[in-house]
Design an enzyme around this catalytic site. Sequence first.
Site, PDB file in Angstrom:
ATOM      1  CD  GLU A 430      -2.536  -1.195   2.690  1.00  0.00           C
ATOM      2  OE1 GLU A 430      -3.662  -0.692   2.819  1.00  0.00           O
ATOM      3  OE2 GLU A 430      -1.917  -1.746   3.621  1.00  0.00           O
ATOM      4  CG  ASP A 454      -4.424   3.341   2.235  1.00  0.00           C
ATOM      5  OD1 ASP A 454      -4.750   4.540   2.284  1.00  0.00           O
ATOM      6  OD2 ASP A 454      -4.736   2.516   3.114  1.00  0.00           O
TER       7      ASP A 454
END
Length: 575
Positions: A430, A454
Amino acid sequence: MIQIHGKSAAPGVAIGPLYFYKSESVPISHKKIKDPLAEWQRYLVARDLAVSQLGALAEKARIQGGDTAALVFETHQLMVEDEDFEQRIHEDIFKNLNNASSAVCNASSYYQTMFNNMDGLYMKARAIDMRDIARRLNDILLGRIRGTLHTEVPVILVADDLTPSDTIQLDKNMVLGFVTSQGSPAGHTAILARSLGIPAVVEVGDLLKRRNRGREAAIDGDAGLVIVNPDHRTRERLEQKQAQQAHRRELLTRLKGKENITQDGRAVSLVCNITTPEDLEAVKENDGGGVGLFRSEFLYLRQNDYPSEEDQFLAYREAALQMRGKSVIIRTLDIGADKQAGYFNMEPEPNPAMGMRALRLCLTRPGMFRTQLRAIYRASAFGKLAIMFPIVTAVWELREARKMCQIVMAELEQEGIPYDKNVPLGIMIETPAAVFISDRLAHECDFFSIGTNDLLQYTTACDRQTSGVSRFYDPHHPALLRAIKMVVDSAHAAGIWVGVCGELASDLSMVQTLLALGVDELSVSPGSVLEVRDIIRKTNVSAIRGECVEEIFRDTEREETGEDAGMDTWFASDY
């Protein structure tokens, strides 16, 4: 023509006259009582009848919308019989001499306030459930009978809000769609609408006036849009979309039970993202191949203190048992950033998205982390579980997490508690840091799952919670696609598989691109499974791989000038 924007609660298009629905509200008397025992007995009779009614509604919901719809009212049954809820009513009757209706209102108000003060849409939506339960109990206590629709033609129903009881008791044949000024996409009413196949838009505010009663309107549940008095062109476009969706639903029913294999013979794992155990029914109904992302933080967000090991164990065991041998990947706690729980007593941060969250929080609170891992490992004895760590930025973080797993396994071994000794351990990719060291991380774990939500916000420096920069938050950004390719190459070189569990996996326009980049697993919302399967089965990966990869890595001068983003249009509209 008037266009009103809300939030999508259930997909689909509905066109018809507007009908404004208002549920009757009768004032509750707060008159004191003289015989608390008799009043308590009166409440118990009402409680038992409410449980019986909810059982009947659950069966009706199951017939109309399947097990997911039925679960809404089975959950209400549990809430009515909750010991804390009942104890609060008991004390109010016996100590304060309040009548049963007043005591129900007081207890309900307490829990509604508690839920509304919690972070996260899921918990706030439980306040509506509590209001529905209280209203049902008081209807019984006061002998009230709720009204129904007074219409001879199917309508688009407009209300301030709808409770699950309102929703299931309305004649489905007379309701084309729902529009509410309040509500939540995470609420049980929205779940019911999706299960029943009724388009719904929520949170339109007070923009839809009662003077529009009877006027023709159209709702686009996919776009969260309500259109009053649509013009000919708009109506024609929506009718065409409506016909396409009906054809699509018919087509997709043929794909249940089919394999996720491309035309050139490549097998793809197609699994689901879930937030609560209640979502497992939707996974099964939509023929999902397992759970690629179980967001475990729901256990922490729905209460006022840390969930016990036993509470977590029961939830994870339920997931393992319901999936019957299909893989369930449990993401360890991801509290922080946009998901906060007051009892964590976390220090205010100027930039919480880059602060104390996810695995960082777990490594600094080892007692909490150990409790969750014990629950997961204990549940692993009942099915095929895997563990996934979120927001990893360094090899040492992953090694520390693995050490905690080893400590937990040693404890369970010593205590004689059964568990799976080969639970796979994976990480979420992420952050750009994880992308750049993915070649090293791949040798420290069993799989990767790319969290594109993210990863995109950290790569493009666009906070996905800030609406003002939404035009810059581009899910098709070449930097994100290049990052995915780099991660896939690192994973395959180390002999591990890689999946995508962010929203990009459900983006139908991107499925072929992800397959061409070499992604092995797509984890999507349950409702997207069959549509994604359709694309997988129609794709020849070998034929498109070269062109797709070349497109991602070729000169991007055109994008950088803003041509694709329509910058000239932005400036013209802004100035």
